[in-house]
Design a protein around this motif. Structure first.
Motif: not given
Ligand code: ATP
Ligand code: TZP
Ligand code: MG
Ligand code: MG
Length: 268
Positions: A216-217, A251-253, A4-7
């Protein structure tokens, strides 16, 4: 790894992503990057690609509809990106389908420093000199060991390799992760893989550990696709394609953290 942090970092920083891509997926790729929160640009002319690449957060090279002029521009852009520390992502679309595609992907890997390659199993196998069948740009499932293929290709090309399909594998040759998000209807939308490669570029622009940025992607994209498929389950690929763009934005983290399934190696 904090998905989530990376997004959130991508959305906060909105990196400029320079794409040299194919004529099939250009609009979808730009819209997908915008939905994510990144800033897309397509620039192809040999006269300008170095200037664009050096100010980008990432350069994404996609060999889907190649010609010699485009290849020359890719090399010029790639060299400028390398000189300025801009990560370069390669999507070897259709490698193995024709010798021209295979040799061009290999040439880009030889002459440029590539941070990550994202393709299907057949494309990765063919650039690594193994013979997996491929029909045009669509990879056949094949019978090889995808985990081993990702590992060996990463070692061979000194880069991070992402092999996508029902499950996605990410490897830098020593750490290997499996990402288990996604939906089969993605295979009915042309450019689903190409857009993912551009999104890999956006995540790699903000997260310097490429195994983390790529995984993460893939998880983010797979989760967005799962939600889009749930919301359009009564409809077909057209509705899904539009809803995928919606979910890439919505879409949320927290949802990505909650639904993202990343395991070490190939374990369940
Ligand atoms: P291909 O041409 O072989 O379809 P591609 O370049 O379109 O390759 P894919 O491997 O289809 O790329 O990957 C694009 C996205 O679709 C990834 O997020 C991947 O996880 C997902 N995906 C592909 N096939 C499936 C499947 N059977 N089930 C779930 N997700 C899938
Ligand atoms: N032909 C040349 S490039 C291209 C086609 C159909 C798009 C391939 O997109 P993807 O993401 O690999 O499905
Ligand atoms: Mg596909
Ligand atoms: Mg593809």
């Amino acid at each position: 790894m904090e998905l989530g942090v990376i997004l959130q970092k991508v959305r906060n920083e909105s990196p400029l992503i320079h794409n040299i891509t194919n004529v099939v997926v250009t609009n979808f790729t730009a819209n997908g990057l915008l939905a994510l929160g990144a800033s897309p640009v397509m620039a192809y002319a040999a006269e300008e690609v170095a200037d664009m690449a050096k100010i980008a957060g990432a350069l994404v090279l996609n060999i889907g509809t190649l010609n010699p002029e485009v290849v020359e521009s890719m090399l010029i852009a790639g060299r400028a990106a390398n000189e300025h520390g801009v990560p370069v992502i390669l999507d070897p679309v259709g490698a193995g389908a024709t010798p021209y595609r295979t040799s061009t992907a290999q040439k880009l890997l030889k002459e440029l420093t590539i941070s990550a390659i994202r393709g299907n199993a057949a494309e990765i196998a063919n650039i690594a000199g193994q013979n997996w069948s491929i029909k045009g740009v669509d990879g056949a499932a094949g019978s090889g060991d995808v985990l081993e293929l990702a590992k060996s290709a990463a070692r061979m090309f000194h880069t991070v390799v992402a092999i996508t399909g029902k499950e996605d594998i990410v490897s830098d040759g020593s750490i290997t992760l499996t990402v288990k998000n996604g939906h089969p209807i993605l295979t009915k939308v042309t450019g689903a893989g190409c857009l993912l490669s551009a999104i890999v570029g956006a995540f790699t622009a903000v997260e310097k550990n490429p195994v983390h940025s790529v995984a993460a992607a893939l998880a983010y994209y797979g989760v967005a696709a799962e939600i889009a498929a749930e919301r359009t389950s009564e409809a077909g690929p057209g509705s899904f394609q539009i809803e995928l763009l919606n979910q890439l934005a919505l879409v949320t983290p927290y949802e990505v953290e909650k639904r993202g399934i990343i395991t070490l190696g190939g374990a369940a």
